[in-house]
Design a protein around this motif. Structure first.
Motif, PDB file in Angstrom:
ATOM      1  N   ASP A   1       0.846  -1.197   0.000  1.00 40.75           N
ATOM      2  CA  ASP A   1       0.000   0.000   0.000  1.00 40.75           C
ATOM      3  C   ASP A   1       0.877   1.240   0.000  1.00 40.75           C
ATOM      4  OD1 ASP A   1      -2.828  -0.915   0.122  1.00 40.75           O
ATOM      5  OD2 ASP A   1      -2.094  -1.971   1.898  1.00 40.75           O
TER       6      ASP A   1
ATOM      7  N   ARG B   1      -7.839  -7.018   0.888  1.00 43.29           N
ATOM      8  CA  ARG B   1      -8.382  -7.484   2.169  1.00 43.29           C
ATOM      9  C   ARG B   1      -9.867  -7.138   2.286  1.00 43.29           C
ATOM     10  NH1 ARG B   1      -3.381  -5.435   4.271  1.00 43.29           N
ATOM     11  NH2 ARG B   1      -4.459  -3.772   5.368  1.00 43.29           N
ATOM     12  N   ALA B   2     -10.240  -5.983   1.752  1.00 47.06           N
ATOM     13  CA  ALA B   2     -11.664  -5.591   1.774  1.00 47.06           C
ATOM     14  C   ALA B   2     -12.486  -6.503   0.855  1.00 47.06           C
ATOM     15  CB  ALA B   2     -11.807  -4.130   1.345  1.00 47.06           C
TER      16      ALA B   2
ATOM     17  N   ASN C   1      -3.020  -6.143  -0.049  1.00 46.98           N
ATOM     18  CA  ASN C   1      -3.129  -4.715   0.234  1.00 46.98           C
ATOM     19  C   ASN C   1      -4.525  -4.415   0.806  1.00 46.98           C
ATOM     20  OD1 ASN C   1      -4.677  -4.974  -2.053  1.00 46.98           O
ATOM     21  ND2 ASN C   1      -3.398  -3.692  -3.356  1.00 46.98           N
ATOM     22  N   ILE C   2      -4.769  -3.164   1.125  1.00 43.59           N
ATOM     23  CA  ILE C   2      -6.030  -2.781   1.764  1.00 43.59           C
ATOM     24  C   ILE C   2      -7.215  -3.199   0.885  1.00 43.59           C
ATOM     25  CG2 ILE C   2      -7.428  -0.786   2.480  1.00 43.59           C
ATOM     26  CD1 ILE C   2      -4.702   0.630   3.124  1.00 43.59           C
ATOM     27  N   PHE C   3      -7.098  -2.962  -0.418  1.00 43.86           N
ATOM     28  CA  PHE C   3      -8.169  -3.287  -1.351  1.00 43.86           C
ATOM     29  C   PHE C   3      -8.483  -4.790  -1.335  1.00 43.86           C
ATOM     30  CE2 PHE C   3      -9.652  -4.475  -5.620  1.00 43.86           C
ATOM     31  CZ  PHE C   3     -10.735  -3.622  -5.767  1.00 43.86           C
TER      32      PHE C   3
END
Lengths: 331, 331
Positions: free
Chosen positions: A144, B189-190, B185-187
């Protein structure tokens, strides 16, 4: 000059790590600290060690499923952290580990900290093409990131290409889904605007282009970079397996297929991680080489020799100076 | 049932498109509208057309460098837009184009609109592995998406795997940089948190895993998907070129290398875009097949046959029903 080797990290540790150290020793112009549980390492070593190998005790070890920050905080005497401390204390210049990649990156980062002006470390991985190959940055350290961080990756990648690939004035391409300016997602378009301020920026390159066109450094975030790396590894294996699977079992017919073996052989040096050895984690106050978890003795040997090359070519100093020059950062 | 073919789109248009249409005609159980400038198409056609080919005039054509929205807004009589209108008016069920991909996607989207519950269209591209292959969605249509959109891609990919790959109950993997929940990454994981509510979700898969493990549908955003696709195309070419480059020029020695040619041949069907033909743009009120810009006549022929297969298997209806069922959307 010395290298600290995490002897307990990796799927085949400590056996393969120790063997790799012994294989590399004759070619190492530096002291090698073999860091780990001495009681476990001694039985694997010859009665008389090569003169440049020094055993260095660490009572704990990081497991493959340890969370990166837990490994750093809770295992204060792990072979990984002890190896990083040897660098921090100036006793070694570089640390090599085939253990838990996340833990190795986090421990190196938290122990050594970033070089001035660098916000995120990045892994540099070389990949082949018909023009001598290129290096992809970031291949897995920082998933990230902000667009600004890719400019740092570009500068660090140039230092790698100069010092380890012999490219005097490396150009940087942005990995994207189209070649023209304005192509790509919001993130890639923002990175383009930052990169184009630098005269070494050569524009966008597509996934196909990097394997077919001359290029030196290709930058992307670690999510994309890691997927490129693993996709390439998986596809290369699929192709080679598909080819090998067609060689007939009948020994007489099989003997006619010798040219297949011959044409596959040259693929190995560029596609076999054991030949490549390891990838440096760039951007820190110290040199860290991350090896594949499955590393064999040969992979460890090659990682140590590559680390020596990076040390002798002053990779870390080159990055420090390049960041100062290109980003106007002062210590 | 009818297919509208954009005869003016593609690097080799209209020649290769017309030839592809003529090659496909005997195997098409539907009418084929050949849409384009009749004055330019007629000289390429035989005096008597096959009974299922109908010429349909359009005075303009979209160029490869036209911006997608400009193409839609300013060229109201382009072969692309006219072909899309034939579908909109119910005269055809599907549109096939080898022209400007962005323009084709945008024109199909704006003319037909999305199916109820679908926010972003996605391109489905089949890729090979040792287990019958898999489909990657999105391979290039929607680069900037929210995590929710990948759930739509998953549902559409399942319909593709059911109807065009014969997988009765397809599982969906999320392309990621680690296998365990919490990786990425954050995406990513969401997306994982949204996908895991569905019983067809099979967890994360790495770039290497999709080429080595059994899998049906792999979802990712179009930036990652397009880079996977192009990287795979580039690496496959690099490997095959490297292998071919080692066959000696001397004709006598060369003759002994026949097994190399033999083992390379089976790679072609899964790696040659001309064999694959084209990729459908999923999620719209109509069937759109996007072909490679460099499409040969054979590629166009195969794209038409694949489009017919998708029509006969009711791909669009299947997606409409799956979105209603899995996301609880009503029209």
């Amino acid at each position: 000059m010395s290298i600290a080797l995490d002897a307990m990290g990796g799927d085949n540790a400590p056996q393969a790590i120790v063997e790799g150290a012994l294989q590399a020793a004759p070619d190492l112009r530096s002291t090698l600290y073999l860091v780990g549980d001495v009681a476990k390492l001694k039985p694997l070593l010859p009665p008389t060690l090569p003169s440049n190998i020094v055993l260095h005790h660490a009572s704990q070890q990081v497991e493959m499923d340890d969370k990166p920050l837990d490994a750093y905080r809770k295992k204060k005497d792990s072979s990984l952290l002890v190896a990083c401390r040897l660098v921090k204390e100036g006793k070694a210049e570089a640390m090599v580990s085939a253990g838990n990649t996340g833990a190795a990156s986090a421990t190196a980062l938290l122990t050594w900290r970033q070089l001035p002006g660098v916000h995120r470390p990045a892994i540099a991985s070389p990949l082949p093409n018909h023009h001598g190959g290129f290096v992809i940055v970031d291949a897995g350290a920082s998933p990230d990131v902000d667009p600004e961080h890719l400019v740092e990756f570009a500068i660090m990648g140039r230092a790698y290409a100069q010092k380890l690939m012999g490219r005097p004035n490396p150009r940087v391409h942005l990995l994207n889904i189209g070649e023209e300016e304005g192509k790509g997602n919001i993130f890639a378009r923002a990175v383009y605007q930052l990169l184009k301020k630098h005269d070494w920026f050569a524009g966008n390159i597509e996934g196909k282009g990097m394997y077919s066109q001359p290029c030196d450094v290709v930058v992307c975030d670690a999510f994309v970079g890691n997927i490129v790396l693993k996709t390439s590894e998986g596809l290369a294996e699929l192709i080679v397996d598909t080819i090998r699977g067609q060689i007939p079992a009948n020994p007489v017919v099989r003997s006619l297929y010798w040219p297949v073996k011959k044409v596959l052989a040259p693929l190995r040096p560029s596609m076999d991680y054991a030949e490549i050895g390891g990838s440096p984690l760039l951007g820190l106050n110290g040199l860290c080489t991350i090896c594949h978890g499955r590393s064999s003795a040969r992979a460890i040997r090659n990682a140590l020799l590559k680390t020596q090359l990076a040390m002798e070519n002053k990779l870390v100093d080159t990055i420090r100076e390049a960041v100062q020059r290109d980003l106007g950062v002062t210590e």
